[in-house]
Design an enzyme around this catalytic site. Sequence first.
Site, PDB file in Angstrom:
ATOM      1  N   CYS A 143      64.567 -10.063  15.822  1.00 31.65           N
ATOM      2  CA  CYS A 143      65.694  -9.382  16.002  1.00 31.65           C
ATOM      3  C   CYS A 143      65.953  -9.480  17.689  1.00 31.65           C
ATOM      4  O   CYS A 143      65.263  -8.612  18.216  1.00 31.65           O
ATOM      5  CB  CYS A 143      65.677  -8.083  15.265  1.00 31.65           C
ATOM      6  SG  CYS A 143      67.383  -7.505  15.743  1.00 31.65           S
ATOM      7  N   CYS A 149      67.588  -0.672  18.362  1.00 35.29           N
ATOM      8  CA  CYS A 149      68.175  -0.489  17.003  1.00 35.29           C
ATOM      9  C   CYS A 149      66.914   0.224  16.516  1.00 35.29           C
ATOM     10  O   CYS A 149      65.672   0.028  16.661  1.00 35.29           O
ATOM     11  CB  CYS A 149      68.393  -1.606  16.209  1.00 35.29           C
ATOM     12  SG  CYS A 149      68.804  -1.424  14.433  1.00 35.29           S
ATOM     13  N   CYS A 241      72.440  -8.506  11.190  1.00 30.62           N
ATOM     14  CA  CYS A 241      71.043  -7.746  10.918  1.00 30.62           C
ATOM     15  C   CYS A 241      70.195  -8.544  10.100  1.00 30.62           C
ATOM     16  O   CYS A 241      70.550  -8.809   9.015  1.00 30.62           O
ATOM     17  CB  CYS A 241      71.370  -6.322  10.248  1.00 30.62           C
ATOM     18  SG  CYS A 241      69.934  -5.494   9.886  1.00 30.62           S
ATOM     19  N   GLN A 365      69.372   1.000  -5.847  1.00 32.47           N
ATOM     20  CA  GLN A 365      68.336   0.329  -4.874  1.00 32.47           C
ATOM     21  C   GLN A 365      68.863  -0.612  -4.003  1.00 32.47           C
ATOM     22  O   GLN A 365      69.566  -1.882  -4.389  1.00 32.47           O
ATOM     23  CB  GLN A 365      67.264  -0.172  -5.802  1.00 32.47           C
ATOM     24  CG  GLN A 365      66.373   0.827  -6.554  1.00 32.47           C
ATOM     25  CD  GLN A 365      65.438   1.833  -5.646  1.00 32.47           C
ATOM     26  OE1 GLN A 365      65.463   1.650  -4.500  1.00 32.47           O
ATOM     27  NE2 GLN A 365      64.623   2.317  -6.432  1.00 32.47           N
ATOM     28  N   TYR A 394      63.826  12.935 -12.914  1.00 33.23           N
ATOM     29  CA  TYR A 394      64.641  12.032 -11.723  1.00 33.23           C
ATOM     30  C   TYR A 394      65.075  10.882 -12.161  1.00 33.23           C
ATOM     31  O   TYR A 394      64.815  10.087 -11.219  1.00 33.23           O
ATOM     32  CB  TYR A 394      63.569  12.086 -10.611  1.00 33.23           C
ATOM     33  CG  TYR A 394      62.956  13.494 -10.190  1.00 33.23           C
ATOM     34  CD1 TYR A 394      63.668  14.400  -9.316  1.00 33.23           C
ATOM     35  CD2 TYR A 394      61.531  13.701 -10.631  1.00 33.23           C
ATOM     36  CE1 TYR A 394      63.048  15.650  -9.067  1.00 33.23           C
ATOM     37  CE2 TYR A 394      60.762  14.872 -10.334  1.00 33.23           C
ATOM     38  CZ  TYR A 394      61.340  15.791  -9.683  1.00 33.23           C
ATOM     39  OH  TYR A 394      60.784  17.027  -9.110  1.00 33.23           O
ATOM     40  N   GLU A 415      68.369  14.381 -14.792  1.00 34.62           N
ATOM     41  CA  GLU A 415      68.823  14.240 -13.512  1.00 34.62           C
ATOM     42  C   GLU A 415      69.641  15.601 -13.139  1.00 34.62           C
ATOM     43  O   GLU A 415      70.515  15.836 -13.855  1.00 34.62           O
ATOM     44  CB  GLU A 415      69.568  12.930 -13.092  1.00 34.62           C
ATOM     45  CG  GLU A 415      69.930  12.891 -11.894  1.00 34.62           C
ATOM     46  CD  GLU A 415      69.047  12.934 -10.661  1.00 34.62           C
ATOM     47  OE1 GLU A 415      69.301  13.639  -9.868  1.00 34.62           O
ATOM     48  OE2 GLU A 415      67.942  11.973 -10.546  1.00 34.62           O
ATOM     49  N   ASP A 463      60.076   9.907 -10.638  1.00 36.39           N
ATOM     50  CA  ASP A 463      60.535   9.340  -9.577  1.00 36.39           C
ATOM     51  C   ASP A 463      61.273  10.347  -8.635  1.00 36.39           C
ATOM     52  O   ASP A 463      62.482  10.231  -8.302  1.00 36.39           O
ATOM     53  CB  ASP A 463      61.306   8.085  -9.989  1.00 36.39           C
ATOM     54  CG  ASP A 463      61.678   7.279  -8.788  1.00 36.39           C
ATOM     55  OD1 ASP A 463      61.105   7.302  -7.756  1.00 36.39           O
ATOM     56  OD2 ASP A 463      62.692   6.757  -8.909  1.00 36.39           O
ATOM     57  N   CYS A 490      57.938   7.357  -3.020  1.00 33.32           N
ATOM     58  CA  CYS A 490      58.479   6.908  -1.795  1.00 33.32           C
ATOM     59  C   CYS A 490      57.981   7.534  -0.581  1.00 33.32           C
ATOM     60  O   CYS A 490      58.438   7.397   0.431  1.00 33.32           O
ATOM     61  CB  CYS A 490      60.034   6.931  -1.886  1.00 33.32           C
ATOM     62  SG  CYS A 490      60.756   8.792  -1.730  1.00 33.32           S
TER      63      CYS A 490
END
Length: 537
Positions: A143, A149, A241, A365, A394, A415, A463, A490
């Site tokens: 890049c 960035c 990008c 996602q 979740y 949720e 999740d 995550c």
Amino acid sequence: MSNTNRSGRGKNRRNSAASQGQGNASASRQPSQSSRPSTRQQGKEVRPQGASLSAVRSKGRARESAPIEGLPVSKNEETVIDIIGMNHDGEGVGRANGYTLFVQGALPGETVRVRVMKTKKQYGYAKLLEIVKASPDRVSAPCPIYDQCGGCQIQHMSYAGQLAWKRQLVVDNLQRIGKLNVMMEDAEDTEQGIRVLSTMGMDEPWRYRNKAQVPIGAAEGGLVGGFYAKGSHRIIDMESCLIQHEHNDEVVAKVKEIGSHFGISAYNEETGRGLLRHVVVKKAFRTGEMMLVLVTNGRDIPYKDEWIGSIREAIPHVASICQNVNKKQTNVIFGDETRVLWGRDVIYDYIGDVQFAISARSFYQVNPVQTEVLYGKTVEYAGLSGKETVIDAYCGIGTISLFLAQHADQVYGVEIVPEAIEDARSNAMLNEMRNVKFEVGASEDVIPLWKEQGIEADVIVVDPPRKGCDPRLLETILEMKPERVVYVSCNPSTLARDLRVLEDGGYRTVEVTPVDMFPHTVHVESVAMLVRDNYRY
């Protein structure tokens, strides 16, 4: 992932890294002959209007603290150090006479010359000046504005090296935070500890993002847009990008060009004036459909019909053009009002065999290729035969729930975000899945009510956002006693913390698989399989 914001980070992880000092030095490496990329010259930087350079510098000087006595290094001192690891932000971790220094751009195994920029009691920050001995994992970042960035953090590391580091990051957190026993990579007996598999990477780790959210600014000649410079709200203008789908780049470029032609003003976050705040583009990889969302500081768009006509002519594969109105002086992208300017209010895409309707504000996602990998591993760890009852905590818009519903007898999703549950129910109807039920509320409140109704889960899937599971949900899981728990994470640190709680409550973590959802960044997803201590799988 759920629809909940996942941006929160623990405050004490740097102190922990400083005291540990090992980072991921033990991760295996793949050789590469490339050297460090040179300083980048491309990309225009736009400082927000109204923010003078002298004011910024004066404010910065006021925040500076007095030098700390007794440290082995001082500010502006140059020194040569060995990089022994890399922290969760992708910074190299080195030692100068026992004092920990974080060095942006340095890789494990390197010897580097640095200048100390900032010192604290336990650790400091240094600027990379020269690579004395390069890591075999060092490559030239492709890049042209990588150094400016903030979107990617580890493009200067080979992809094989990234995958190895991400696995080691998960292992380190399981051992250090969770105090869990992790097997050696070549061990076979799971009774010895948790098996952490190699990170599941991409065959082509570029151009994987299906959504672009681009802040818009003004410069001589018209509109600019791209990403914010590292640690700031200065906009780096760019035309391409390398982790975005090519069509996203094309749409953003055309919107800037057409908007400049019609004299559309850019929003100024200092004054609160100007019209165009963000350009959001969504690309459905399977169907090819695209959605364009113009986020504006007001409902009225000058030359609206001409602008829309020009966009449709220049970008024929756009199926939906929407406007989101956000008049608040905030860094939150979307406002409360969204309306369709042309086309449909949704576009359609597939993950595996499941179809999803994607609206302007619905969560989806961003890496559909790896999402299918992640959910496939989730289904595998759930061990479904078609007879089980599964609870998906979740559940977001129901992506994992609908995947599970193809293999289970009944799935219940919960949720806390009402709009996400509306999307989940719509997606269930879209796929004619009648063995899945969604409910709004906190998992720790709703799941006990389900149990009172006689609903017993064979498998619970979680999740959670980056902060991990609510402690009450973990207590609820332990009370429900499902045969299996599948944890989609995550954030390796909160994963480790929560696995410790579940293990102390009678579960055994059998296997963890890291999944690279975001190549060239420091983020890593993981899927963990837990079984009850007396359960043989």
